[in-house]
Write a protein that holds these residues in place. Structure first.
Motif, PDB file in Angstrom:
ATOM      1  N   TYR A 167     -32.999  -5.545  -7.552  1.00  0.00           N
ATOM      2  CA  TYR A 167     -32.448  -4.180  -7.494  1.00  0.00           C
ATOM      3  C   TYR A 167     -31.481  -4.138  -6.313  1.00  0.00           C
ATOM      4  O   TYR A 167     -31.874  -3.950  -5.166  1.00  0.00           O
ATOM      5  CB  TYR A 167     -33.569  -3.158  -7.326  1.00  0.00           C
ATOM      6  CG  TYR A 167     -34.484  -3.095  -8.532  1.00  0.00           C
ATOM      7  CD1 TYR A 167     -34.177  -2.289  -9.609  1.00  0.00           C
ATOM      8  CD2 TYR A 167     -35.636  -3.874  -8.604  1.00  0.00           C
ATOM      9  CE1 TYR A 167     -34.991  -2.251 -10.740  1.00  0.00           C
ATOM     10  CE2 TYR A 167     -36.447  -3.846  -9.718  1.00  0.00           C
ATOM     11  CZ  TYR A 167     -36.124  -3.036 -10.779  1.00  0.00           C
ATOM     12  OH  TYR A 167     -36.924  -3.007 -11.895  1.00  0.00           O
ATOM     13  N   CYS A 168     -30.204  -4.343  -6.636  1.00  0.00           N
ATOM     14  CA  CYS A 168     -29.214  -4.500  -5.577  1.00  0.00           C
ATOM     15  C   CYS A 168     -28.268  -3.309  -5.456  1.00  0.00           C
ATOM     16  O   CYS A 168     -27.379  -3.306  -4.618  1.00  0.00           O
ATOM     17  CB  CYS A 168     -28.408  -5.780  -5.807  1.00  0.00           C
ATOM     18  SG  CYS A 168     -27.742  -5.930  -7.484  1.00  0.00           S
ATOM     19  N   HIS A 169     -28.436  -2.307  -6.293  1.00  0.00           N
ATOM     20  CA  HIS A 169     -27.545  -1.149  -6.230  1.00  0.00           C
ATOM     21  C   HIS A 169     -28.361   0.087  -5.849  1.00  0.00           C
ATOM     22  O   HIS A 169     -29.152   0.034  -4.917  1.00  0.00           O
ATOM     23  CB  HIS A 169     -26.840  -0.960  -7.579  1.00  0.00           C
ATOM     24  CG  HIS A 169     -26.026  -2.146  -7.987  1.00  0.00           C
ATOM     25  ND1 HIS A 169     -25.023  -2.664  -7.213  1.00  0.00           N
ATOM     26  CD2 HIS A 169     -26.089  -2.939  -9.103  1.00  0.00           C
ATOM     27  CE1 HIS A 169     -24.479  -3.712  -7.821  1.00  0.00           C
ATOM     28  NE2 HIS A 169     -25.122  -3.902  -8.966  1.00  0.00           N
ATOM     29  N   CYS A 188     -29.961  -4.944 -11.463  1.00  0.00           N
ATOM     30  CA  CYS A 188     -28.612  -5.492 -11.551  1.00  0.00           C
ATOM     31  C   CYS A 188     -28.573  -6.800 -12.342  1.00  0.00           C
ATOM     32  O   CYS A 188     -27.521  -7.420 -12.464  1.00  0.00           O
ATOM     33  CB  CYS A 188     -28.025  -5.700 -10.152  1.00  0.00           C
ATOM     34  SG  CYS A 188     -29.063  -6.677  -9.049  1.00  0.00           S
ATOM     35  N   ASP A 190     -29.641  -9.016 -16.050  1.00  0.00           N
ATOM     36  CA  ASP A 190     -29.562  -8.784 -17.489  1.00  0.00           C
ATOM     37  C   ASP A 190     -30.953  -8.399 -17.997  1.00  0.00           C
ATOM     38  O   ASP A 190     -31.877  -9.208 -17.988  1.00  0.00           O
ATOM     39  CB  ASP A 190     -29.072 -10.050 -18.196  1.00  0.00           C
ATOM     40  CG  ASP A 190     -28.830  -9.814 -19.686  1.00  0.00           C
ATOM     41  OD1 ASP A 190     -29.033  -8.666 -20.151  1.00  0.00           O
ATOM     42  OD2 ASP A 190     -28.436 -10.763 -20.381  1.00  0.00           O
TER      43      ASP A 190
END
Length: 308
Positions: A167-169, A188, A190
């Motif tokens: 979870y980079c956003h 972030c 697929d």
């Protein structure tokens, strides 16, 4: 209301309502519903335990339903209350995973438990003379354990898979609790294969028990229509109406959320319907089963008579 503890790997729950003066009133309503739900379901469990007339498979399954409802509402509301009272919106990944696991375990378990309850009603109405044989204590216990096990397996798989994504956003979850579909939208990586897997799991966990429920009640309806006595028909319909009401409330809300296409989804609508089946339904179930059930009302009068 500003969020605190929002750094690091914590997620942010945006909540059920916007923070305003009206929010305080709505929060008070939710808190009262939570307390009423705990008291109503706890009372149902106590009555079934202490009254020997309720020591039957149907009421044993009902006590399990009440226990699941108590756990379901306790998984959601205490965290909502803590966030509101402490002026925070954050939740740790561990807390988030625990919520996903418990919600799927209890939701899936309740689906299969309702199917077991419909089978109980089928045997009671269609095969009354063989009820003690077909619906014995061992089978009742196995169906209960099976309901918990299937729900737990689904919860464990989906919770573990959901938290494995990066979870980079944004870490803002547009919900009032951690829900797998809402959390996956923030990943972030697929997630298409997992979303397909999650959708298949939802269909299986919903449609298999629902098919069993519909089959049971189709056979019950056919048997009732063959009854010559009007009184017997009325008793059969009264016996089944409470269970059908609970099935309709629970399945209607869950299918609205999890079986709609993405294009027709709205975060606002999802939150309202989620509140219905996680907060409101648990308080309605004991009311539905007590108001129209002479045996439960009789047990309550006897219990109150002993206490006072």
């Amino acid at each position: 209301m500003e969020s605190r503890n929002t750094t690091g790997i914590y997620f942010i729950l945006l909540g059920l309502f916007n923070y305003s003066k009206l929010y305080q009133f709505l929060f008070s309503v939710v808190l009262m519903v939570f307390i009423t739900s705990l008291m109503g379901n706890a009372l149902m469990i106590v009555l079934i335990h202490v009254d020997s007339r309720l020591h039957t498979p149907m009421y044993f399954l009902l006590s399990q339903l009440s226990f699941m409802d108590m756990m379901l509402v306790s998984t959601i509301v205490p965290k909502m209350a803590a966030n509101y009272l402490m002026d925070v919106r954050s939740i740790s990944p561990t807390g988030c995973g625990a919520q996903i696991f418990l919600l799927l375990t209890l939701g899936g378990g309740e689906c299969f438990l309702l199917a077991a309850m419909s089978y109980d009603r089928y045997v009671a109405i269609c095969h009354p003379l063989r009820y003690s044989i077909l619906m014995n204590q061992r089978l009742c216990l196995l169906m209960t354990i099976g309901s918990w096990t299937l729900g737990g397996a689904d919860g464990l798989m989906q919770a573990g898979a959901t938290l494995s994504f990066p979870y980079c956003h944004s870490r803002e979850i547009n919900h009032f609790f951690c829900e797998a579909p809402s959390l996956v939208r923030l990943a972030c990586g697929d997630t298409r294969i997992f979303e397909l897997f999650m959708y298949i799991c939802c269909i299986l966990m919903l449609l298999i028990p629902l098919s069993l429920i519909l089959a049971s009640y189709s056979l019950i309806l056919a048997a009732v229509l063959r009854m010559q006595s009007v009184a017997a028909r009325k008793k059969a319909f009264t016996t089944c109406s409470s269970h059908l009401a609970v099935v309709g409330l629970f399945y209607g809300a869950i299918m609205f959320i999890y079986m709609r296409p993405k294009s027709s989804r709205s975060a606002g609508h999802d939150k309202v319907v989620s509140a219905f089946y996680t907060i409101l339904t648990p308080v309605l179930n004991p009311l539905i089963y007590s108001v129209r059930n002479k045996e439960v009302k009789g047990a309550l009068r006897r219990w109150l008579g002993k206490q006072f």
